[in-house]
Design an enzyme around this catalytic site. Structure first.
Site, PDB file in Angstrom:
ATOM      1  N   HIS A  94     -13.089   2.915 131.019  1.00  0.00           N
ATOM      2  CA  HIS A  94     -13.942   4.103 130.938  1.00  0.00           C
ATOM      3  C   HIS A  94     -14.448   4.247 129.503  1.00  0.00           C
ATOM      4  CE1 HIS A  94     -15.122   8.319 130.841  1.00  0.00           C
ATOM      5  NE2 HIS A  94     -15.281   8.215 132.147  1.00  0.00           N
ATOM      6  N   GLU A 166     -21.960   3.382 134.157  1.00  0.00           N
ATOM      7  CA  GLU A 166     -21.934   4.717 133.572  1.00  0.00           C
ATOM      8  C   GLU A 166     -22.586   4.670 132.194  1.00  0.00           C
ATOM      9  OE1 GLU A 166     -18.692   7.384 135.341  1.00  0.00           O
ATOM     10  OE2 GLU A 166     -17.856   6.385 133.604  1.00  0.00           O
TER      11      GLU A 166
END
Ligand code: PEP
Length: 280
Positions: A94, A166
């Site tokens: 992430h 993302e």
């Protein structure tokens, strides 16, 4: 047809009783949908109690992170081995892990391998920063992140993982435009096709993440090759998260939303008109 996958990343929010209450509310609102898999990624602390609370026909669990060694003298870490049988998925790489905790490309590669070794499906997050996009480096960044993270995988393994595109500038800010998501998703599948094979590129699930809310769900799902979402902030609100799942379900049935624009105090959310402005 690949099932839609919607993952709620709760980040470092909610203690045990708050997490339990959120699951209770979500269970009341989210129906069992055969073609939608809903995954919750709470903090490490509450994975165990939530595994006993969740209705497994509705939800699966993911870890937000884990360490790549299976065991040893690594104070403060939890391994994928320890999470085996507790979670189906593990978020890896992430942007907050990359940028706040300085996780580098080899570490993320080792975490992907550790998840697979422990029969946990990695959700590999990739994406460029605003600076990288402004410098025209998006493809190079995605290439480097994919090349390292997937370097030790077989074609079968590459086809079985989840990749979440993302863009870092979109997270917590403004959803990217569908046209921009299209370019990135095509690039990811093209990379997997070139390096592995057609089957891996077809089987791979690709998610979008970055300020997802019910209003943008159907537009983004209409992008060919998008299989769902990684949701941050909106996953902490049971109405909003359930709204995302419902909107996805309506899209699968060909029913447009007609959802009214959400109003923020003093104005509208900068979504439909503003979405992706920065990425242009
Ligand atoms: C995230 O952090 O993965 C994310 C997508 O956050 P948000 O939905 O809040 O933009």
């Amino acid at each position: 047809m690949r099932r839609l996958l919607i993952v709620g990343n709760w980040k470092m929010h909610l203690n045990a009783s708050q997490a339990s209450l959120l699951v209770h509310r979500l269970q009341e609102r989210i129906k069992i949908r055969r073609n939608i898999e809903v995954v919750l990624a709470p903090s490490m602390l509450v994975l165990q109690p939530l595994s006993l609370q969740i209705d497994r026909r509705k939800f699966r669990l993911a870890s937000q992170n884990a360490y790549f060694h299976d065991e040893g003298a690594f104070t403060g870490e939890v391994s994928f081995t320890m999470l085996r049988e507790l979670v189906h998925y593990g978020i890896v790489g992430h942007s907050e892990r990359r940028h706040v905790f300085s996780e580098d490309l080899p570490m993320i590669r080792d975490k992907v391998a550790a998840a697979i070794r422990n029969e946990i499906t990695p959700i590999l997050c990739i994406g460029e920063t605003k600076h990288e996009r402004d410098e025209g480096e998006t493809k190079q960044v995605l290439h480097d992140q994919l090349m390292t993270a997937l370097s030790n995988l077989t074609a079968h393994e590459a086809g079985s993982i989840v990749i979440a595109y993302e863009p870092v500038w979109a997270i917590g800010h403004v959803a990217a435009k569908p046209s921009l998501i299209q370019t990135a998703v095509d690039y990811v599948r093209g990379y997997v096709r070139d390096v592995f094979n057609e089957k891996a590129a077809k089987n791979l699930r690709v998610l979008y993440g970055g300020d997802v809310a019910p209003e943008v769900v159907q537009g983004i799902l209409s992008v060919p090759g998008v299989d769902g979402f990684l949701v941050g902030r909106s996953s902490l609100n049971y109405e909003t998260f359930a709204g995302i799942v419902e909107s996805a379900h309506r899209w699968q049935r060909g029913v447009p939303d007609g959802t009214p624009q959400r109003q923020a105090p003093g104005g509208t959310w900068p979504r439909d008109n503003e979405a992706g402005k920065e990425g242009e």
